[in-house]
Design an enzyme around this catalytic site. Structure first.
Site: not given
Ligand code: F6R
Length: 590
Positions: A2, A585
Protein backbone atom coordinates in the site's frame (compact mmCIF):
# COMPACT_ATOMS: atom_id res chain seq x y z
CA UNK A 1 2.82 -2.52 0.54
CA UNK A 2 0.00 0.00 0.00
CA UNK A 3 1.19 3.50 -0.70
CA UNK A 4 -0.39 6.86 0.06
CA UNK A 5 0.31 10.35 -1.19
CA UNK A 6 -1.36 13.60 -0.14
CA UNK A 7 -1.05 17.10 -1.55
CA UNK A 8 -2.18 20.53 -0.41
CA UNK A 9 -0.95 23.67 -2.15
CA UNK A 10 -1.55 25.82 -5.20
CA UNK A 11 -0.54 23.43 -7.99
CA UNK A 12 -2.83 20.91 -9.68
CA UNK A 13 -2.94 17.93 -7.35
CA UNK A 14 -3.71 15.19 -9.92
CA UNK A 15 -0.30 14.98 -11.66
CA UNK A 16 1.54 15.15 -8.32
CA UNK A 17 -0.63 12.42 -6.81
CA UNK A 18 -0.24 10.16 -9.85
CA UNK A 19 3.50 10.76 -10.03
CA UNK A 20 3.79 9.94 -6.33
CA UNK A 21 1.87 6.69 -6.80
CA UNK A 22 4.15 5.72 -9.69
CA UNK A 23 7.16 6.19 -7.44
CA UNK A 24 5.53 3.98 -4.83
CA UNK A 25 4.70 1.25 -7.33
CA UNK A 26 7.71 -0.74 -6.15
CA UNK A 27 6.01 -1.27 -2.79
CA UNK A 28 3.52 -3.61 -4.48
CA UNK A 29 -0.21 -3.03 -5.11
CA UNK A 30 -3.15 -4.34 -7.08
CA UNK A 31 -5.49 -1.34 -7.33
CA UNK A 32 -5.12 2.42 -7.19
CA UNK A 33 -7.20 5.54 -6.78
CA UNK A 34 -7.30 9.21 -5.93
CA UNK A 35 -9.73 11.66 -4.36
CA UNK A 36 -9.56 15.38 -5.06
CA UNK A 37 -11.52 18.26 -3.60
CA UNK A 38 -12.85 20.15 -6.62
CA UNK A 39 -15.13 23.17 -6.15
CA UNK A 40 -16.29 21.99 -2.74
CA UNK A 41 -17.01 18.46 -3.95
CA UNK A 42 -15.03 15.32 -3.51
CA UNK A 43 -14.18 13.71 -6.84
CA UNK A 44 -12.78 10.21 -6.96
CA UNK A 45 -11.29 7.97 -9.62
CA UNK A 46 -10.21 4.44 -8.74
CA UNK A 47 -9.80 1.06 -10.38
CA UNK A 48 -8.19 -2.36 -10.04
CA UNK A 49 -4.90 -2.90 -11.84
CA UNK A 50 -1.87 -0.75 -12.59
CA UNK A 51 -1.39 3.01 -12.16
CA UNK A 52 -1.50 3.17 -15.97
CA UNK A 53 -5.18 2.11 -15.77
CA UNK A 54 -5.87 4.88 -13.25
CA UNK A 55 -4.09 7.40 -15.49
CA UNK A 56 -6.25 6.30 -18.39
CA UNK A 57 -9.37 6.73 -16.27
CA UNK A 58 -8.26 10.21 -15.20
CA UNK A 59 -7.57 11.16 -18.82
CA UNK A 60 -11.11 10.08 -19.71
CA UNK A 61 -12.67 11.78 -16.68
CA UNK A 62 -10.29 14.60 -15.72
CA UNK A 63 -10.36 16.03 -12.24
CA UNK A 64 -8.66 19.18 -11.04
CA UNK A 65 -8.14 20.80 -7.66
CA UNK A 66 -5.21 21.53 -5.38
CA UNK A 67 -6.05 19.25 -2.49
CA UNK A 68 -6.22 15.50 -2.62
CA UNK A 69 -5.02 12.06 -1.62
CA UNK A 70 -4.10 9.01 -3.66
CA UNK A 71 -3.64 5.40 -2.69
CA UNK A 72 -2.32 2.10 -3.98
CA UNK A 73 -3.87 -0.93 -2.32
CA UNK A 74 -2.18 -4.30 -1.81
CA UNK A 75 -5.02 -6.67 -0.98
CA UNK A 76 -4.84 -8.46 2.33
CA UNK A 77 -8.57 -9.09 2.84
CA UNK A 78 -11.22 -8.72 0.18
CA UNK A 79 -11.07 -9.06 -3.58
CA UNK A 80 -8.95 -7.00 -5.92
CA UNK A 81 -11.67 -4.96 -7.68
CA UNK A 82 -12.68 -1.36 -8.45
CA UNK A 83 -14.97 -1.21 -5.45
CA UNK A 84 -12.31 -2.25 -2.96
CA UNK A 85 -9.74 0.14 -4.46
CA UNK A 86 -8.96 3.09 -2.19
CA UNK A 87 -9.62 5.88 -1.25
CA UNK A 88 -12.80 5.03 0.62
CA UNK A 89 -15.51 7.47 1.67
CA UNK A 90 -17.68 8.20 4.67
CA UNK A 91 -21.49 7.96 4.53
CA UNK A 92 -21.83 11.60 3.41
CA UNK A 93 -19.44 11.05 0.49
CA UNK A 94 -17.57 14.18 1.58
CA UNK A 95 -14.69 12.64 3.49
CA UNK A 96 -12.17 10.50 1.69
CA UNK A 97 -10.96 7.75 3.91
CA UNK A 98 -12.50 6.41 7.08
CA UNK A 99 -16.17 5.97 7.99
CA UNK A 100 -15.66 6.28 11.74
CA UNK A 101 -14.06 9.66 11.40
CA UNK A 102 -16.91 10.90 9.17
CA UNK A 103 -19.51 10.02 11.77
CA UNK A 104 -17.68 11.74 14.61
CA UNK A 105 -17.02 14.81 12.44
CA UNK A 106 -20.62 15.06 11.19
CA UNK A 107 -21.97 14.77 14.74
CA UNK A 108 -19.60 17.48 16.01
CA UNK A 109 -20.56 19.81 13.13
CA UNK A 110 -24.32 19.46 13.69
CA UNK A 111 -24.37 23.17 14.61
CA UNK A 112 -23.03 25.59 11.98
CA UNK A 113 -19.35 26.31 12.35
CA UNK A 114 -16.99 28.56 10.34
CA UNK A 115 -14.06 27.29 8.27
CA UNK A 116 -11.41 27.39 11.07
CA UNK A 117 -13.92 25.66 13.35
CA UNK A 118 -14.42 22.91 10.80
CA UNK A 119 -10.67 22.35 10.53
CA UNK A 120 -10.36 22.03 14.29
CA UNK A 121 -13.31 19.65 14.43
CA UNK A 122 -11.98 17.50 11.63
CA UNK A 123 -8.59 17.30 13.37
CA UNK A 124 -10.40 16.34 16.59
CA UNK A 125 -12.60 13.80 14.85
CA UNK A 126 -9.53 12.04 13.42
CA UNK A 127 -7.88 11.85 16.85
CA UNK A 128 -11.06 10.67 18.56
CA UNK A 129 -11.63 7.97 15.94
CA UNK A 130 -8.01 6.80 15.96
CA UNK A 131 -8.03 6.46 19.75
CA UNK A 132 -10.64 3.73 19.17
CA UNK A 133 -8.75 1.97 16.38
CA UNK A 134 -7.05 -1.32 17.14
CA UNK A 135 -4.16 -2.36 14.90
CA UNK A 136 -1.87 -0.52 12.56
CA UNK A 137 -2.58 2.24 10.07
CA UNK A 138 -1.00 4.94 7.97
CA UNK A 139 -3.62 7.36 6.63
CA UNK A 140 -4.07 10.56 4.66
CA UNK A 141 -7.47 12.19 4.41
CA UNK A 142 -9.25 15.21 2.98
CA UNK A 143 -12.80 16.58 3.44
CA UNK A 144 -14.88 18.44 0.86
CA UNK A 145 -16.02 20.98 3.48
CA UNK A 146 -12.49 21.87 4.55
CA UNK A 147 -10.47 23.11 1.59
CA UNK A 148 -6.70 23.66 1.89
CA UNK A 149 -6.39 21.13 4.67
CA UNK A 150 -5.28 17.51 4.83
CA UNK A 151 -4.66 15.21 7.75
CA UNK A 152 -2.28 12.30 8.13
CA UNK A 153 -1.69 9.83 10.94
CA UNK A 154 0.38 6.75 11.52
CA UNK A 155 0.67 3.75 13.74
CA UNK A 156 2.83 0.91 12.45
CA UNK A 157 2.83 2.03 8.81
CA UNK A 158 5.33 4.66 7.71
CA UNK A 159 4.25 8.22 6.90
CA UNK A 160 6.32 11.26 6.07
CA UNK A 161 5.37 14.92 5.69
CA UNK A 162 7.13 16.72 2.84
CA UNK A 163 7.53 20.41 3.61
CA UNK A 164 7.39 22.57 0.50
CA UNK A 165 7.22 26.24 -0.32
CA UNK A 166 3.51 27.12 -0.20
CA UNK A 167 2.64 23.44 -0.43
CA UNK A 168 2.91 20.33 1.72
CA UNK A 169 2.87 16.63 0.97
CA UNK A 170 2.18 13.37 2.72
CA UNK A 171 3.62 10.07 1.57
CA UNK A 172 4.34 6.54 2.73
CA UNK A 173 7.90 7.03 1.60
CA UNK A 174 9.97 10.08 0.68
CA UNK A 175 10.73 8.71 -2.78
CA UNK A 176 7.14 9.69 -3.73
CA UNK A 177 7.79 13.38 -3.08
CA UNK A 178 11.54 13.92 -3.33
CA UNK A 179 11.09 15.45 -6.80
CA UNK A 180 9.13 18.30 -5.12
CA UNK A 181 10.91 18.77 -1.81
CA UNK A 182 13.85 17.33 0.12
CA UNK A 183 12.65 18.72 3.46
CA UNK A 184 10.86 16.01 5.38
CA UNK A 185 9.34 15.37 8.78
CA UNK A 186 9.30 11.68 9.69
CA UNK A 187 6.22 11.00 11.76
CA UNK A 188 6.20 8.68 14.74
CA UNK A 189 3.54 6.20 15.76
CA UNK A 190 0.46 7.93 17.24
CA UNK A 191 1.32 11.26 15.58
CA UNK A 192 -1.47 13.11 13.78
CA UNK A 193 -0.51 15.89 11.38
CA UNK A 194 -2.76 18.57 9.93
CA UNK A 195 -1.28 20.49 7.00
CA UNK A 196 -2.35 23.48 4.93
CA UNK A 197 -0.28 24.97 2.10
CA UNK A 198 1.75 27.24 4.41
CA UNK A 199 1.93 25.46 7.74
CA UNK A 200 1.45 22.22 9.55
CA UNK A 201 0.79 21.06 13.09
CA UNK A 202 1.63 17.71 14.65
CA UNK A 203 -0.10 16.43 17.76
CA UNK A 204 -0.40 13.23 19.74
CA UNK A 205 -3.68 11.31 19.66
CA UNK A 206 -4.56 13.15 22.88
CA UNK A 207 -4.16 16.48 21.08
CA UNK A 208 -0.86 17.65 22.64
CA UNK A 209 1.42 19.44 20.19
CA UNK A 210 4.68 17.63 19.46
CA UNK A 211 7.89 19.04 17.99
CA UNK A 212 9.61 17.27 15.09
CA UNK A 213 12.78 18.28 13.28
CA UNK A 214 12.69 18.92 9.54
CA UNK A 215 15.36 16.61 8.01
CA UNK A 216 17.09 16.78 4.64
CA UNK A 217 16.36 13.69 2.52
CA UNK A 218 19.66 11.86 1.85
CA UNK A 219 19.03 11.28 -1.85
CA UNK A 220 17.70 13.23 -4.80
CA UNK A 221 15.11 12.57 -7.48
CA UNK A 222 18.04 11.73 -9.80
CA UNK A 223 19.02 8.79 -7.55
CA UNK A 224 15.67 7.14 -8.09
CA UNK A 225 15.78 7.32 -11.90
CA UNK A 226 16.48 4.19 -13.92
CA UNK A 227 18.84 6.05 -16.21
CA UNK A 228 19.76 3.98 -19.26
CA UNK A 229 18.97 0.67 -17.57
CA UNK A 230 15.86 -1.20 -18.70
CA UNK A 231 15.04 -2.14 -15.10
CA UNK A 232 15.82 -0.87 -11.61
CA UNK A 233 16.96 -4.35 -10.67
CA UNK A 234 19.71 -4.34 -13.30
CA UNK A 235 20.74 -0.80 -12.33
CA UNK A 236 20.98 -1.86 -8.70
CA UNK A 237 22.96 -5.01 -9.51
CA UNK A 238 25.44 -2.86 -11.42
CA UNK A 239 25.66 -0.34 -8.58
CA UNK A 240 27.12 -2.91 -6.24
CA UNK A 241 30.79 -2.08 -6.58
CA UNK A 242 29.88 1.43 -5.39
CA UNK A 243 27.37 0.45 -2.74
CA UNK A 244 29.75 -2.09 -1.24
CA UNK A 245 32.41 0.65 -1.11
CA UNK A 246 29.91 3.00 0.52
CA UNK A 247 29.01 0.40 3.15
CA UNK A 248 32.64 0.34 4.36
CA UNK A 249 33.54 3.98 3.69
CA UNK A 250 35.14 5.55 6.78
CA UNK A 251 34.60 2.35 8.74
CA UNK A 252 37.97 0.64 8.30
CA UNK A 253 40.78 1.45 10.67
CA UNK A 254 43.90 0.12 8.90
CA UNK A 255 46.20 1.27 11.68
CA UNK A 256 44.49 -0.75 14.38
CA UNK A 257 43.36 -3.43 11.92
CA UNK A 258 39.75 -3.14 12.99
CA UNK A 259 36.42 -1.56 12.09
CA UNK A 260 34.93 1.68 13.42
CA UNK A 261 31.18 1.48 13.97
CA UNK A 262 30.29 4.42 16.19
CA UNK A 263 26.57 4.04 15.44
CA UNK A 264 26.47 0.92 17.63
CA UNK A 265 26.60 3.30 20.61
CA UNK A 266 28.65 0.77 22.56
CA UNK A 267 31.76 1.43 24.61
CA UNK A 268 34.73 -0.99 24.22
CA UNK A 269 33.97 -2.89 27.46
CA UNK A 270 30.38 -3.39 26.29
CA UNK A 271 31.60 -4.66 22.93
CA UNK A 272 34.03 -7.01 24.65
CA UNK A 273 31.33 -8.40 26.95
CA UNK A 274 28.98 -9.49 24.17
CA UNK A 275 28.66 -13.24 24.68
CA UNK A 276 26.09 -14.17 22.08
CA UNK A 277 24.59 -12.62 18.96
CA UNK A 278 21.13 -13.13 17.49
CA UNK A 279 20.54 -11.99 13.90
CA UNK A 280 16.98 -11.62 12.74
CA UNK A 281 15.19 -10.44 9.60
CA UNK A 282 13.00 -11.68 6.76
CA UNK A 283 13.65 -12.93 3.22
CA UNK A 284 16.89 -11.67 1.75
CA UNK A 285 17.83 -9.88 4.98
CA UNK A 286 17.50 -13.21 6.81
CA UNK A 287 19.83 -14.82 4.25
CA UNK A 288 22.37 -12.09 4.98
CA UNK A 289 22.00 -13.00 8.64
CA UNK A 290 22.71 -16.64 7.78
CA UNK A 291 26.01 -15.66 6.17
CA UNK A 292 26.63 -13.46 9.24
CA UNK A 293 26.23 -16.50 11.48
CA UNK A 294 29.11 -18.33 9.76
CA UNK A 295 31.14 -15.16 9.53
CA UNK A 296 30.88 -13.86 13.09
CA UNK A 297 31.51 -17.31 14.55
CA UNK A 298 34.57 -17.74 12.31
CA UNK A 299 36.08 -14.30 12.60
CA UNK A 300 34.99 -13.27 16.10
CA UNK A 301 34.35 -16.62 17.77
CA UNK A 302 31.06 -15.43 19.30
CA UNK A 303 28.17 -17.92 19.35
CA UNK A 304 25.70 -16.55 16.78
CA UNK A 305 22.20 -17.60 15.86
CA UNK A 306 19.85 -16.58 13.11
CA UNK A 307 16.08 -16.64 13.30
CA UNK A 308 13.22 -15.56 11.08
CA UNK A 309 11.90 -12.35 12.63
CA UNK A 310 8.39 -13.77 12.36
CA UNK A 311 9.40 -16.79 14.48
CA UNK A 312 11.71 -15.02 16.89
CA UNK A 313 9.08 -12.49 17.94
CA UNK A 314 6.56 -15.16 19.00
CA UNK A 315 8.94 -17.72 20.37
CA UNK A 316 10.42 -17.99 23.79
CA UNK A 317 14.08 -18.10 22.78
CA UNK A 318 16.20 -18.57 25.90
CA UNK A 319 18.35 -15.44 26.06
CA UNK A 320 21.35 -14.70 28.24
CA UNK A 321 22.08 -11.21 29.59
CA UNK A 322 25.11 -10.70 27.35
CA UNK A 323 23.07 -11.34 24.17
CA UNK A 324 23.09 -8.68 21.45
CA UNK A 325 20.27 -8.71 18.91
CA UNK A 326 20.48 -7.32 15.37
CA UNK A 327 17.39 -6.56 13.29
CA UNK A 328 18.42 -6.57 9.62
CA UNK A 329 16.12 -4.74 7.21
CA UNK A 330 16.64 -2.77 4.03
CA UNK A 331 13.40 -0.84 4.39
CA UNK A 332 13.49 -0.66 8.17
CA UNK A 333 9.71 -1.05 8.07
CA UNK A 334 9.11 -4.81 7.77
CA UNK A 335 6.36 -5.61 10.25
CA UNK A 336 7.84 -8.87 11.55
CA UNK A 337 11.36 -7.48 11.89
CA UNK A 338 9.99 -4.47 13.74
CA UNK A 339 7.96 -6.84 15.93
CA UNK A 340 11.12 -8.84 16.71
CA UNK A 341 13.01 -5.65 17.56
CA UNK A 342 10.27 -4.48 19.90
CA UNK A 343 9.96 -7.86 21.60
CA UNK A 344 13.70 -8.03 22.11
CA UNK A 345 13.83 -4.50 23.54
CA UNK A 346 10.82 -5.17 25.74
CA UNK A 347 12.77 -8.04 27.30
CA UNK A 348 15.61 -5.63 27.96
CA UNK A 349 18.12 -6.77 25.34
CA UNK A 350 20.26 -4.30 23.50
CA UNK A 351 18.87 -4.37 19.96
CA UNK A 352 20.63 -2.83 17.00
CA UNK A 353 19.48 -2.18 13.45
CA UNK A 354 21.20 -2.82 10.14
CA UNK A 355 19.05 -0.68 7.85
CA UNK A 356 19.25 1.14 4.56
CA UNK A 357 16.40 3.58 5.10
CA UNK A 358 17.83 6.05 7.61
CA UNK A 359 14.54 7.47 8.76
CA UNK A 360 12.84 4.12 9.12
CA UNK A 361 11.02 2.91 12.19
CA UNK A 362 13.56 0.15 12.87
CA UNK A 363 16.44 2.63 12.60
CA UNK A 364 14.70 5.00 14.98
CA UNK A 365 13.54 2.44 17.52
CA UNK A 366 16.77 0.50 17.87
CA UNK A 367 19.47 1.23 20.44
CA UNK A 368 21.95 1.97 17.69
CA UNK A 369 23.07 0.34 14.48
CA UNK A 370 24.86 0.52 11.19
CA UNK A 371 23.42 2.11 8.07
CA UNK A 372 23.98 0.50 4.67
CA UNK A 373 24.19 3.78 2.71
CA UNK A 374 23.21 1.84 -0.43
CA UNK A 375 20.87 4.55 -1.75
CA UNK A 376 17.22 3.86 -2.56
CA UNK A 377 16.53 0.27 -3.63
CA UNK A 378 13.52 0.37 -5.96
CA UNK A 379 13.61 -3.07 -7.61
CA UNK A 380 11.33 -5.34 -5.60
CA UNK A 381 13.97 -8.08 -5.59
CA UNK A 382 16.61 -7.02 -3.09
CA UNK A 383 20.12 -6.98 -4.59
CA UNK A 384 22.46 -4.20 -3.52
CA UNK A 385 21.03 -4.11 -0.01
CA UNK A 386 22.06 -7.77 0.40
CA UNK A 387 25.72 -7.20 -0.48
CA UNK A 388 25.79 -4.11 1.75
CA UNK A 389 24.37 -6.16 4.61
CA UNK A 390 27.12 -8.74 4.07
CA UNK A 391 29.80 -6.05 4.18
CA UNK A 392 28.37 -4.70 7.43
CA UNK A 393 28.30 -8.17 8.95
CA UNK A 394 31.94 -8.60 7.94
CA UNK A 395 32.75 -5.27 9.63
CA UNK A 396 30.98 -6.48 12.76
CA UNK A 397 32.93 -9.74 12.63
CA UNK A 398 36.15 -7.75 12.32
CA UNK A 399 35.27 -5.39 15.17
CA UNK A 400 34.21 -8.14 17.56
CA UNK A 401 37.09 -10.35 16.45
CA UNK A 402 39.65 -7.65 17.19
CA UNK A 403 38.14 -7.24 20.68
CA UNK A 404 38.90 -10.93 21.21
CA UNK A 405 40.99 -13.46 19.38
CA UNK A 406 41.84 -11.88 16.03
CA UNK A 407 45.48 -10.86 15.60
CA UNK A 408 46.55 -7.65 13.86
CA UNK A 409 47.77 -9.72 10.90
CA UNK A 410 44.42 -11.49 10.59
CA UNK A 411 42.56 -8.19 11.02
CA UNK A 412 44.66 -6.71 8.19
CA UNK A 413 43.78 -9.62 5.95
CA UNK A 414 40.07 -9.01 6.53
CA UNK A 415 40.54 -5.33 5.66
CA UNK A 416 42.48 -6.22 2.51
CA UNK A 417 39.76 -8.66 1.45
CA UNK A 418 37.07 -6.03 1.99
CA UNK A 419 38.99 -3.32 0.15
CA UNK A 420 39.48 -5.62 -2.84
CA UNK A 421 35.75 -6.23 -3.17
CA UNK A 422 34.63 -3.26 -5.32
CA UNK A 423 37.17 -4.11 -8.05
CA UNK A 424 36.30 -7.80 -7.83
CA UNK A 425 32.58 -7.05 -8.14
CA UNK A 426 33.34 -5.10 -11.31
CA UNK A 427 35.17 -8.17 -12.62
CA UNK A 428 32.10 -10.32 -11.84
CA UNK A 429 29.83 -7.81 -13.59
CA UNK A 430 32.04 -8.19 -16.67
CA UNK A 431 30.65 -11.75 -16.86
CA UNK A 432 27.19 -10.35 -17.59
CA UNK A 433 27.19 -11.48 -21.25
CA UNK A 434 28.21 -15.03 -20.34
CA UNK A 435 25.45 -15.20 -17.72
CA UNK A 436 22.88 -13.76 -20.12
CA UNK A 437 23.79 -16.45 -22.67
CA UNK A 438 23.38 -19.14 -20.00
CA UNK A 439 19.97 -17.70 -19.06
CA UNK A 440 18.88 -17.93 -22.70
CA UNK A 441 20.04 -21.56 -22.94
CA UNK A 442 18.09 -22.56 -19.83
CA UNK A 443 14.97 -20.47 -20.43
CA UNK A 444 12.82 -23.57 -20.91
CA UNK A 445 13.96 -25.18 -17.66
CA UNK A 446 11.26 -26.44 -15.36
CA UNK A 447 12.85 -24.91 -12.30
CA UNK A 448 16.23 -24.63 -10.62
CA UNK A 449 18.00 -26.15 -7.66
CA UNK A 450 20.76 -24.25 -5.87
CA UNK A 451 23.43 -25.87 -3.73
CA UNK A 452 26.25 -24.51 -1.58
CA UNK A 453 28.16 -25.35 1.57
CA UNK A 454 29.21 -23.32 4.59
CA UNK A 455 29.29 -19.59 3.80
CA UNK A 456 27.63 -20.35 0.48
CA UNK A 457 24.69 -22.36 1.71
CA UNK A 458 22.83 -19.07 2.42
CA UNK A 459 23.83 -17.93 -1.07
CA UNK A 460 22.07 -21.02 -2.46
CA UNK A 461 18.96 -19.91 -0.54
CA UNK A 462 19.30 -16.37 -1.85
CA UNK A 463 19.88 -17.55 -5.45
CA UNK A 464 16.69 -19.63 -5.24
CA UNK A 465 14.73 -16.74 -3.71
CA UNK A 466 15.78 -14.34 -6.50
CA UNK A 467 14.89 -16.96 -9.09
CA UNK A 468 11.38 -17.65 -7.78
CA UNK A 469 10.56 -14.02 -7.04
CA UNK A 470 11.09 -12.69 -10.53
CA UNK A 471 10.85 -15.71 -12.88
CA UNK A 472 8.03 -17.49 -10.98
CA UNK A 473 9.89 -20.75 -11.61
CA UNK A 474 10.12 -23.35 -8.91
CA UNK A 475 13.48 -22.98 -7.14
CA UNK A 476 14.97 -24.35 -3.95
CA UNK A 477 18.26 -23.84 -2.16
CA UNK A 478 19.97 -26.57 -0.10
CA UNK A 479 23.24 -27.36 1.59
CA UNK A 480 25.04 -29.46 -1.06
CA UNK A 481 25.35 -32.48 1.20
CA UNK A 482 21.60 -32.63 1.78
CA UNK A 483 21.25 -33.71 -1.85
CA UNK A 484 21.43 -37.38 -1.02
CA UNK A 485 18.95 -37.04 1.85
CA UNK A 486 16.00 -36.50 -0.43
CA UNK A 487 16.49 -33.74 -2.99
CA UNK A 488 18.27 -36.13 -5.34
CA UNK A 489 14.87 -37.62 -6.18
CA UNK A 490 14.07 -34.41 -8.06
CA UNK A 491 17.09 -34.54 -10.38
CA UNK A 492 16.16 -34.80 -14.07
CA UNK A 493 17.32 -33.35 -17.37
CA UNK A 494 15.04 -30.29 -17.36
CA UNK A 495 15.90 -29.20 -13.82
CA UNK A 496 19.32 -27.51 -13.74
CA UNK A 497 21.36 -27.47 -10.53
CA UNK A 498 23.40 -24.39 -9.73
CA UNK A 499 26.39 -25.26 -7.56
CA UNK A 500 28.26 -22.55 -5.69
CA UNK A 501 31.65 -24.19 -5.44
CA UNK A 502 34.48 -21.69 -4.99
CA UNK A 503 38.06 -22.62 -4.17
CA UNK A 504 37.64 -23.28 -0.45
CA UNK A 505 38.02 -26.04 2.13
CA UNK A 506 34.86 -27.82 0.95
CA UNK A 507 35.47 -27.63 -2.80
CA UNK A 508 36.24 -31.34 -3.20
CA UNK A 509 33.08 -32.22 -1.28
CA UNK A 510 31.07 -30.00 -3.62
CA UNK A 511 32.63 -31.76 -6.60
CA UNK A 512 31.45 -35.04 -5.15
CA UNK A 513 27.86 -33.72 -5.05
CA UNK A 514 28.17 -32.31 -8.55
CA UNK A 515 29.17 -35.79 -9.78
CA UNK A 516 26.09 -37.26 -8.10
CA UNK A 517 23.85 -34.88 -10.05
CA UNK A 518 25.72 -35.47 -13.30
CA UNK A 519 25.32 -39.23 -12.90
CA UNK A 520 21.55 -38.67 -12.91
CA UNK A 521 21.65 -36.49 -16.04
CA UNK A 522 20.94 -33.24 -14.23
CA UNK A 523 22.38 -30.17 -16.02
CA UNK A 524 24.94 -28.31 -13.89
CA UNK A 525 25.80 -24.63 -13.75
CA UNK A 526 28.85 -24.18 -11.54
CA UNK A 527 30.15 -21.03 -9.91
CA UNK A 528 33.77 -21.42 -8.97
CA UNK A 529 36.93 -19.42 -8.47
CA UNK A 530 40.62 -19.42 -9.36
CA UNK A 531 42.21 -22.72 -10.25
CA UNK A 532 39.25 -24.86 -9.33
CA UNK A 533 37.63 -24.28 -12.73
CA UNK A 534 39.89 -26.88 -14.33
CA UNK A 535 38.55 -29.59 -12.01
CA UNK A 536 35.01 -28.89 -13.19
CA UNK A 537 35.71 -29.10 -16.92
CA UNK A 538 33.90 -32.04 -18.40
CA UNK A 539 31.64 -32.32 -15.35
CA UNK A 540 29.68 -29.06 -15.24
CA UNK A 541 27.74 -27.91 -18.32
CA UNK A 542 28.44 -24.25 -17.56
CA UNK A 543 31.30 -22.83 -15.54
CA UNK A 544 31.34 -19.27 -14.26
CA UNK A 545 34.77 -18.34 -12.92
CA UNK A 546 34.97 -15.67 -10.24
CA UNK A 547 37.95 -13.89 -8.67
CA UNK A 548 39.51 -15.53 -5.63
CA UNK A 549 38.74 -14.20 -2.16
CA UNK A 550 38.74 -15.54 1.42
CA UNK A 551 35.74 -17.69 2.17
CA UNK A 552 34.10 -15.13 4.48
CA UNK A 553 33.78 -12.52 1.71
CA UNK A 554 33.25 -14.95 -1.18
CA UNK A 555 29.42 -14.88 -0.72
CA UNK A 556 29.49 -11.19 -1.70
CA UNK A 557 30.98 -12.16 -5.07
CA UNK A 558 28.99 -15.37 -5.51
CA UNK A 559 25.59 -13.78 -5.18
CA UNK A 560 26.12 -11.33 -8.06
CA UNK A 561 26.02 -13.94 -10.89
CA UNK A 562 22.92 -15.45 -9.28
CA UNK A 563 21.18 -12.07 -9.29
CA UNK A 564 22.12 -11.68 -12.96
CA UNK A 565 20.98 -15.22 -13.81
CA UNK A 566 17.55 -14.64 -12.25
CA UNK A 567 17.32 -11.23 -13.92
CA UNK A 568 18.15 -12.43 -17.45
CA UNK A 569 15.87 -15.44 -17.14
CA UNK A 570 13.00 -13.24 -16.01
CA UNK A 571 13.56 -10.92 -18.97
CA UNK A 572 13.77 -13.93 -21.30
CA UNK A 573 10.44 -15.18 -19.90
CA UNK A 574 8.85 -11.75 -20.32
CA UNK A 575 8.29 -11.17 -16.60
CA UNK A 576 7.69 -7.76 -15.03
CA UNK A 577 11.09 -7.72 -13.32
CA UNK A 578 10.70 -4.64 -11.16
CA UNK A 579 7.12 -5.39 -10.15
CA UNK A 580 6.83 -9.15 -9.81
CA UNK A 581 3.34 -10.46 -9.22
CA UNK A 582 1.95 -10.57 -5.68
CA UNK A 583 5.10 -9.12 -4.12
CA UNK A 584 5.50 -5.96 -2.09
CA UNK A 585 8.84 -4.28 -1.55
CA UNK A 586 8.11 -3.28 1.98
CA UNK A 587 6.02 -5.78 3.90
CA UNK A 588 4.36 -3.67 6.57
CA UNK A 589 1.64 -6.21 7.41
CA UNK A 590 2.00 -9.58 9.13
C1 F6R B 1 13.71 -10.47 -1.56
C2 F6R B 1 13.05 -9.42 -0.85
C3 F6R B 1 12.37 -9.73 0.43
C4 F6R B 1 12.92 -8.80 1.52
C5 F6R B 1 12.15 -9.00 2.83
C6 F6R B 1 12.72 -8.13 3.93
O1 F6R B 1 14.23 -10.04 -2.76
O2 F6R B 1 13.08 -8.30 -1.27
O3 F6R B 1 12.54 -11.07 0.80
O4 F6R B 1 14.27 -9.08 1.68
O5 F6R B 1 10.81 -8.66 2.63
O6 F6R B 1 12.69 -6.78 3.59
P1 F6R B 1 13.49 -5.72 4.41
O7 F6R B 1 14.94 -5.96 4.20
O8 F6R B 1 13.05 -4.40 3.88
O9 F6R B 1 13.12 -5.91 5.85
Amino acid sequence: MCGIVGYVGRAKATPILLDGLRRLEYRGYDSAGLAIVEKGRLETRKCAGRIAALEKLVRKQPVSGSLGVSHTRWATHGKVNDENAHPHFDASGKLALVHLIGKIYDDSCASTVDAPGKKARLFDAVRTALRQVIGTYGIALVHADVPDFMIGARRGSPLVLGVGNGENFLASDVSAIVAYTRDAVYLNDFDVVAAGPEKFEITSLAGDSTEHPVSKVEFTAEDIRKGDYPHYMLKEIFEQSNTVRDAMRGRLNAEECTAKLGGLNMAPPELRDVGRIVLTGCGTALHAGRVGEYLIERVANIPTEVDYASEFRHRNTPMTPETLVFAISQSGETADTLGALRESRRKGFRTLGICNNVASTIARESDGGVYMHAGPEIGVAATKSFTSQLVILALLGLLFGRMRNLSTAEGSRVIEALEALPGQIDAVLDLNDQIKAIAKRYASANGFLFFGRQFNFPIALEGALKMKEITYLFAEGHPSAELKHGVIALIRSDLPSVFIAPDDSVFSKNVNNIEQVKARKGPIIALTSGNCAKHLKGIANEIIVLPEAPDYVMPILNVVPLQLLAYHLAVELGRDVDKPRNLAKSVTVE
